[in-house]
Design a protein around this motif. Structure first.
Motif, PDB file in Angstrom:
ATOM      1  N   PHE A  78      16.538   8.107 -11.147  1.00 33.69           N
ATOM      2  CA  PHE A  78      15.199   7.655 -11.067  1.00 33.69           C
ATOM      3  C   PHE A  78      15.284   5.990 -11.107  1.00 33.69           C
ATOM      4  O   PHE A  78      14.893   5.238 -10.252  1.00 33.69           O
ATOM      5  N   PRO A  79      15.960   5.729 -12.526  1.00 26.87           N
ATOM      6  CA  PRO A  79      15.991   4.075 -12.567  1.00 26.87           C
ATOM      7  C   PRO A  79      16.952   3.454 -11.384  1.00 26.87           C
ATOM      8  O   PRO A  79      16.778   2.397 -10.987  1.00 26.87           O
ATOM      9  N   ALA A  80      17.984   4.163 -11.006  1.00 27.76           N
ATOM     10  CA  ALA A  80      18.732   3.643 -10.267  1.00 27.76           C
ATOM     11  C   ALA A  80      18.258   3.465  -8.888  1.00 27.76           C
ATOM     12  O   ALA A  80      18.274   2.513  -8.062  1.00 27.76           O
ATOM     13  N   LEU A  81      17.343   4.424  -8.148  1.00 25.36           N
ATOM     14  CA  LEU A  81      16.783   4.421  -7.118  1.00 25.36           C
ATOM     15  C   LEU A  81      15.739   3.182  -7.222  1.00 25.36           C
ATOM     16  O   LEU A  81      15.494   2.441  -6.203  1.00 25.36           O
ATOM     17  N   LEU A  82      14.986   2.978  -8.489  1.00 33.53           N
ATOM     18  CA  LEU A  82      14.080   1.963  -8.672  1.00 33.53           C
ATOM     19  C   LEU A  82      14.762   0.381  -8.527  1.00 33.53           C
ATOM     20  O   LEU A  82      14.312  -0.221  -7.769  1.00 33.53           O
ATOM     21  N   ALA A  83      15.808   0.515  -8.975  1.00 35.80           N
ATOM     22  CA  ALA A  83      16.727  -0.813  -9.085  1.00 35.80           C
ATOM     23  C   ALA A  83      17.072  -1.106  -7.472  1.00 35.80           C
ATOM     24  O   ALA A  83      16.954  -2.231  -6.894  1.00 35.80           O
ATOM     25  N   LEU A 110       9.482   3.945  -9.280  1.00 35.09           N
ATOM     26  CA  LEU A 110       8.786   3.618 -10.404  1.00 35.09           C
ATOM     27  C   LEU A 110       7.847   4.736 -10.970  1.00 35.09           C
ATOM     28  O   LEU A 110       7.651   5.055 -12.187  1.00 35.09           O
ATOM     29  N   GLY A 111       7.012   5.392 -10.070  1.00 33.76           N
ATOM     30  CA  GLY A 111       6.121   6.350 -10.299  1.00 33.76           C
ATOM     31  C   GLY A 111       6.873   7.405 -10.917  1.00 33.76           C
ATOM     32  O   GLY A 111       6.259   8.245 -12.018  1.00 33.76           O
ATOM     33  N   GLY A 112       7.906   7.792 -10.379  1.00 36.43           N
ATOM     34  CA  GLY A 112       8.600   9.011 -10.915  1.00 36.43           C
ATOM     35  C   GLY A 112       9.263   8.922 -12.313  1.00 36.43           C
ATOM     36  O   GLY A 112       9.446   9.665 -13.305  1.00 36.43           O
ATOM     37  N   THR A 113       9.869   7.492 -12.456  1.00 38.48           N
ATOM     38  CA  THR A 113      10.422   7.088 -13.936  1.00 38.48           C
ATOM     39  C   THR A 113       9.406   7.175 -14.747  1.00 38.48           C
ATOM     40  O   THR A 113       9.361   7.649 -15.994  1.00 38.48           O
ATOM     41  N   LEU A 114       8.165   6.448 -14.436  1.00 33.42           N
ATOM     42  CA  LEU A 114       7.086   6.557 -15.524  1.00 33.42           C
ATOM     43  C   LEU A 114       6.583   7.848 -15.769  1.00 33.42           C
ATOM     44  O   LEU A 114       6.286   8.173 -17.022  1.00 33.42           O
ATOM     45  N   GLY A 115       6.272   8.740 -14.806  1.00 39.26           N
ATOM     46  CA  GLY A 115       5.981  10.003 -15.006  1.00 39.26           C
ATOM     47  C   GLY A 115       7.029  10.861 -15.822  1.00 39.26           C
ATOM     48  O   GLY A 115       6.741  11.686 -16.585  1.00 39.26           O
ATOM     49  N   MET A 116       8.245  10.594 -15.342  1.00 35.88           N
ATOM     50  CA  MET A 116       9.346  11.285 -16.128  1.00 35.88           C
ATOM     51  C   MET A 116       9.138  11.119 -17.676  1.00 35.88           C
ATOM     52  O   MET A 116       9.350  12.117 -18.759  1.00 35.88           O
ATOM     53  N   PHE A 117       9.115   9.743 -18.174  1.00 40.06           N
ATOM     54  CA  PHE A 117       8.757   9.589 -19.580  1.00 40.06           C
ATOM     55  C   PHE A 117       7.262   9.691 -20.334  1.00 40.06           C
ATOM     56  O   PHE A 117       7.401  10.014 -21.368  1.00 40.06           O
ATOM     57  N   VAL A 174       1.115  -1.250   0.035  1.00 38.78           N
ATOM     58  CA  VAL A 174       0.063  -0.060  -0.055  1.00 38.78           C
ATOM     59  C   VAL A 174       0.914   1.170  -0.213  1.00 38.78           C
ATOM     60  O   VAL A 174       0.484   2.163  -0.760  1.00 38.78           O
ATOM     61  N   VAL A 175       2.069   1.307   0.868  1.00 35.87           N
ATOM     62  CA  VAL A 175       2.832   2.429   0.886  1.00 35.87           C
ATOM     63  C   VAL A 175       3.557   2.771  -0.400  1.00 35.87           C
ATOM     64  O   VAL A 175       3.610   3.794  -1.043  1.00 35.87           O
ATOM     65  N   ILE A 176       3.907   1.672  -1.123  1.00 44.13           N
ATOM     66  CA  ILE A 176       4.557   1.775  -2.270  1.00 44.13           C
ATOM     67  C   ILE A 176       3.786   2.143  -3.495  1.00 44.13           C
ATOM     68  O   ILE A 176       4.078   3.126  -4.207  1.00 44.13           O
ATOM     69  N   ILE A 177       2.326   1.643  -3.455  1.00 48.01           N
ATOM     70  CA  ILE A 177       1.630   2.285  -4.520  1.00 48.01           C
ATOM     71  C   ILE A 177       1.171   3.660  -4.330  1.00 48.01           C
ATOM     72  O   ILE A 177       1.252   4.534  -5.270  1.00 48.01           O
ATOM     73  N   ILE A 178       0.976   3.928  -3.012  1.00 46.92           N
ATOM     74  CA  ILE A 178       0.620   5.361  -2.584  1.00 46.92           C
ATOM     75  C   ILE A 178       1.901   6.302  -2.957  1.00 46.92           C
ATOM     76  O   ILE A 178       1.655   7.408  -3.942  1.00 46.92           O
ATOM     77  N   MET A 179       3.240   6.083  -2.961  1.00 47.92           N
ATOM     78  CA  MET A 179       4.463   6.843  -3.240  1.00 47.92           C
ATOM     79  C   MET A 179       4.345   7.008  -4.672  1.00 47.92           C
ATOM     80  O   MET A 179       4.903   7.933  -5.308  1.00 47.92           O
ATOM     81  N   ASN A 180       4.260   5.897  -5.211  1.00 47.03           N
ATOM     82  CA  ASN A 180       4.269   5.921  -6.946  1.00 47.03           C
ATOM     83  C   ASN A 180       3.437   6.771  -7.628  1.00 47.03           C
ATOM     84  O   ASN A 180       3.618   7.365  -8.430  1.00 47.03           O
ATOM     85  N   VAL A 181       2.073   6.704  -6.995  1.00 45.68           N
ATOM     86  CA  VAL A 181       1.104   7.326  -7.489  1.00 45.68           C
ATOM     87  C   VAL A 181       1.449   9.039  -7.290  1.00 45.68           C
ATOM     88  O   VAL A 181       1.179   9.927  -8.090  1.00 45.68           O
TER      89      VAL A 181
END
Length: 91
Positions: free
Chosen positions: A72-77, A50-57, A8-15
């Motif tokens: 952003f992708p490095a943080l995602l990894a 993930l949300g930040g990277t998707l938003g960026m592109f 839930v936290v991950i979903i909220i933060m990505n949104v």
């Protein structure tokens, strides 16, 4: 239980991170007050990469800045590794 809370936290933060990227792009086009880059990185760093990277592109926003394009992708990894390790330790 922990896994559900984490999800839930991950979903909220990505949104939030995705929305912040879109909002900042909209404000940039309109010449309005902008969201600080540190705030964008904070949202991504708090498991919203993930949300930040998707938003960026998706919004083609901050793609010319190498520290966003690579950061952003490095943080995602790192976040994927941390979640996998965390879930294995709790299983």
């Amino acid at each position: 239980m922990f896994a559900k809370i984490l999800l839930v936290v991950i979903i909220i933060m990505n949104v939030i991170a995705f929305a912040l990227m879109g909002l900042d792009k909209k404000r940039a086009k309109a010449g309005q007050w902008r969201i600080k880059e540190a705030t964008l990185f904070l949202a991504a760093g708090l498991f919203g990469a993930l949300g930040g990277t998707l938003g960026m592109f998706t919004f083609r926003h901050k793609t010319k800045h190498w520290y966003f394009k690579l950061g952003f992708p490095a943080l995602l990894a790192v976040q994927v590794v941390l979640v996998v390790i965390g879930l294995k330790l709790l299983a």
